[in-house]
Write a protein that holds these residues in place. Structure first.
Motif, PDB file in Angstrom:
ATOM      1  N   LEU A 119       0.819  -1.208   0.000  1.00 35.76           N
ATOM      2  CA  LEU A 119       0.000   0.000   0.000  1.00 35.76           C
ATOM      3  C   LEU A 119       0.855   1.261   0.000  1.00 35.76           C
ATOM      4  N   GLU A 120       2.018   1.200   0.643  1.00 32.85           N
ATOM      5  CA  GLU A 120       2.918   2.356   0.691  1.00 32.85           C
ATOM      6  C   GLU A 120       3.837   2.441  -0.527  1.00 32.85           C
ATOM      7  N   GLY A 121       3.828   1.421  -1.368  1.00 29.51           N
ATOM      8  CA  GLY A 121       4.756   1.417  -2.493  1.00 29.51           C
ATOM      9  C   GLY A 121       6.177   1.150  -2.066  1.00 29.51           C
ATOM     10  N   GLY A 122       6.354   0.465  -0.925  1.00 29.71           N
ATOM     11  CA  GLY A 122       7.687   0.125  -0.425  1.00 29.71           C
ATOM     12  C   GLY A 122       8.107  -1.269  -0.837  1.00 29.71           C
ATOM     13  N   ARG A 123       9.349  -1.598  -0.529  1.00 27.59           N
ATOM     14  CA  ARG A 123       9.875  -2.914  -0.873  1.00 27.59           C
ATOM     15  C   ARG A 123       9.576  -3.946   0.211  1.00 27.59           C
ATOM     16  N   SER A 174       4.157  13.556   7.601  1.00 30.67           N
ATOM     17  CA  SER A 174       3.506  14.016   6.371  1.00 30.67           C
ATOM     18  C   SER A 174       2.375  14.977   6.702  1.00 30.67           C
ATOM     19  N   VAL A 175       1.590  14.662   7.729  1.00 29.10           N
ATOM     20  CA  VAL A 175       0.569  15.555   8.272  1.00 29.10           C
ATOM     21  C   VAL A 175       0.789  15.603   9.776  1.00 29.10           C
ATOM     22  N   ALA A 176       1.076  16.785  10.303  1.00 31.78           N
ATOM     23  CA  ALA A 176       1.464  16.915  11.705  1.00 31.78           C
ATOM     24  C   ALA A 176       0.264  16.734  12.633  1.00 31.78           C
ATOM     25  N   ASN A 177       0.542  16.202  13.812  1.00 26.86           N
ATOM     26  CA  ASN A 177      -0.460  15.973  14.848  1.00 26.86           C
ATOM     27  C   ASN A 177      -0.176  16.905  16.026  1.00 26.86           C
ATOM     28  N   ARG A 181       1.269   8.804  -0.166  1.00 27.03           N
ATOM     29  CA  ARG A 181       2.320   7.782  -0.137  1.00 27.03           C
ATOM     30  C   ARG A 181       3.675   8.465  -0.289  1.00 27.03           C
ATOM     31  N   PRO A 182       4.375   8.664   0.823  1.00 24.46           N
ATOM     32  CA  PRO A 182       5.634   9.418   0.797  1.00 24.46           C
ATOM     33  C   PRO A 182       6.714   8.802  -0.074  1.00 24.46           C
ATOM     34  N   ILE A 183       6.715   7.490  -0.238  1.00 25.87           N
ATOM     35  CA  ILE A 183       7.749   6.840  -1.056  1.00 25.87           C
ATOM     36  C   ILE A 183       7.506   7.110  -2.528  1.00 25.87           C
ATOM     37  N   GLU A 184       6.301   6.879  -2.979  1.00 25.59           N
ATOM     38  CA  GLU A 184       5.983   7.033  -4.407  1.00 25.59           C
ATOM     39  C   GLU A 184       5.859   8.490  -4.818  1.00 25.59           C
ATOM     40  N   ARG A 202      -3.047  20.920  -2.126  1.00 25.85           N
ATOM     41  CA  ARG A 202      -3.657  20.701  -3.442  1.00 25.85           C
ATOM     42  C   ARG A 202      -2.792  19.823  -4.332  1.00 25.85           C
ATOM     43  N   ARG A 203      -1.470  19.941  -4.176  1.00 23.10           N
ATOM     44  CA  ARG A 203      -0.564  19.142  -5.006  1.00 23.10           C
ATOM     45  C   ARG A 203      -0.471  17.698  -4.543  1.00 23.10           C
ATOM     46  N   ASP A 204      -0.321  17.500  -3.230  1.00 28.57           N
ATOM     47  CA  ASP A 204       0.007  16.173  -2.709  1.00 28.57           C
ATOM     48  C   ASP A 204      -1.150  15.445  -2.039  1.00 28.57           C
ATOM     49  N   PHE A 205      -2.214  16.169  -1.669  1.00 31.07           N
ATOM     50  CA  PHE A 205      -3.297  15.545  -0.912  1.00 31.07           C
ATOM     51  C   PHE A 205      -4.657  15.815  -1.570  1.00 31.07           C
ATOM     52  N   PRO A 206      -4.827  15.456  -2.824  1.00 33.29           N
ATOM     53  CA  PRO A 206      -6.100  15.749  -3.498  1.00 33.29           C
ATOM     54  C   PRO A 206      -7.300  15.048  -2.868  1.00 33.29           C
ATOM     55  N   ARG A 207      -7.069  13.953  -2.141  1.00 27.06           N
ATOM     56  CA  ARG A 207      -8.167  13.246  -1.475  1.00 27.06           C
ATOM     57  C   ARG A 207      -8.422  13.759  -0.058  1.00 27.06           C
ATOM     58  N   GLY A 208      -7.576  14.666   0.427  1.00 25.12           N
ATOM     59  CA  GLY A 208      -7.727  15.176   1.778  1.00 25.12           C
ATOM     60  C   GLY A 208      -6.544  14.826   2.653  1.00 25.12           C
TER      61      GLY A 208
END
Length: 443
Positions: free
Chosen positions: A73-77, A155-158, A193-196, A348-354
């Motif tokens: 799911l993360e696009g990792g190895r 990626s999104v701060a808490n 997905r930070p990797i992809e 808008r660039r990286d989080f089009p789904r929210g």
């Protein structure tokens, strides 16, 4: 290409591989140890030269499915599961910086992460250079020195929901031969997905949160992109010969880099940190997380929609001084004006789904008014978690950031008048009505 929702249900498991009757759902392997079948195979398993299972402190078939699924799911190895998110964060940072390295990190991280880097990791010779704005790339680059081992960001701060420019951080890090580690807990790989999409080298999760999604299982995950070169002078721990990956009886000596190549980092995480420190995830918790992951996309879509509506509503409520939800950049109608222009652009660039189902807001007054709001809700539960199917409310300064120094809390905007919400799957209208009556009653 297989799409996200399909991977969330099928990745990492083939019923034909199951020895218990081709089970459609991955079984729970409640076995502390496994038959190694032969002396030769047991020796190979112990040396890390063969795939398989010998002892659940190192690997377990149920956890293996979860690891493979989250990596996909993360696009990792590859990935390694831990008993909690903080176990995963600690192992990821220690593995990169062990032996006296430095980390560059934002001040607005999750409270326990800040506490670990500020007060605990220095006891192991690891220091952190904190920055007020992780997206100030010139400042971040100026801090990179010969002993810098990693840049660490959420990626999104808490709880501020500020988003990191992962692509810019990756470019700077890789230009200097430094690894980028990203905590992707809040958005989950469904939203980012930070990797992809950003070029991150390692992704960490508290799978307790959105990935599990039902508040019933603790867990953490370290995901390796499998493309960073750890075999350099900056990371001597990967090129140092070690008995655990060698055959000393035959004078066949190896380092993690010479033994495992591009898998050196994730193998070291498993062999030196999971195996040695023993923060092992339960097969039952892994099973619950696998069930949660199957509905991840559906849950996040609803939670983002509800969180956006609630953030918009809170802007109209008397005694609410500020709303912190970077996802408003996608709402239009002037809502994005509350965020900085650079944050709007990144969302808008990286989080089009929210950006996820978490948001926070500041109210007039202080501790007394906040306590009245917390105690006045009926649908929201006063619970120190996020990503649950149930909606949750908490005062971060007193709970999740209690261990952080007052200076760090101020710089992160975590004051005594801040309230954090984690939006669940209840009807949005009921959640809005609950907040409205609780805030009105507090004043």
């Amino acid at each position: 290409m297989t799409h996200f929702s399909t991977l969330a249900i099928h990745a990492g498991y083939d019923s034909a591989d199951c020895t218990n009757g081709n089970a459609a759902v991955p079984p729970i392997y409640l076995s502390a140890a496994f038959d190694m079948q032969s002396a030769a195979h047991g020796d190979a398993l112990s040396a890390g030269a063969a795939e398989g299972f010998s002892y659940s402190r190192v690997a377990n078939p149920t956890l293996d499915v979860l690891e493979r699924r989250i990596a996909a799911l993360e696009g990792g190895r590859s990935a390694v599961a831990f008993a909690s998110g903080m176990a995963a964060v600690s192992a990821a940072l220690l593995c990169a910086a062990e032996g006296g390295g430095r980390i560059i990190a934002a001040r607005n991280l999750y409270g326990a992460s800040v506490d670990a880097m500020d007060s605990l990791l220095p006891e192991f010779g690891i220091e952190t250079d904190f920055v007020d704005d992780i997206n100030d790339v010139r400042l971040v680059e100026s801090l990179i020195g010969p002993d810098t081992r990693a840049i660490f960001a959420e990626s999104v701060a808490n709880p501020s929901t500020e988003v990191a420019d992962v692509a810019a951080l990756a470019e700077i890090a890789h230009r200097h031969g430094v690894a980028l580690i990203v905590d992707n807990t809040v958005p989950t790989p469904y939203l980012f997905r930070p990797i992809e999409l950003g070029g991150a080298d390692v992704v960490v999760h508290s799978t307790t949160k959105g990935i599990s999604g039902h508040g019933n299982a603790l867990g953490g995950m370290v995901v390796d992109a499998g493309r960073f070169d750890w075999a350099t002078d900056r990371y001597p721990q990967f090129t140092r010969q070690e008995v655990v990956v060698s055959d000393d009886r035959n004078d066949d000596w190896h380092s993690f880099a010479s033994k495992f190549g591009i898998d050196a980092y994730i193998r070291r995480v498993r062999i030196k940190y999971l195996r040695t420190f023993g923060a092992v995830a339960s097969p039952v918790n892994a099973y619950l997380q696998l069930l949660g992951v199957e509905t991840l996309a559906v849950r996040l879509r609803q939670q983002v929609a509800s969180a956006t509506a609630i953030a918009e509503f809170l802007q109209t409520v008397p005694h609410v001084r500020a709303v912190h939800y970077s996802g408003l950049a996608l709402a239009g109608d002037g809502h994005a004006a509350l965020q900085s222009a650079s944050q709007n652009e990144l969302v808008r660039r990286d989080f089009p789904r929210g950006v996820g189902g978490m948001l926070s807001f500041e109210v007039d007054g202080g501790r007394e008014q906040v306590a009245r709001i917390l105690d006045g809700t009926h649908v929201f539960a006063y619970v120190p978690n996020i990503g649950d199917a149930r909606s949750l409310i908490v005062d971060p300064a007193r709970i999740r950031h209690r261990e952080v120094s007052p200076q760090f809390r101020r710089m992160s905007g975590v004051g005594d008048n801040l309230i954090r919400l984690s939006i669940g799957l209840e009807d949005t209208a009921d959640l809005i009505a609950d907040l409205e009556q609780a805030i009105h009653g507090a004043y």
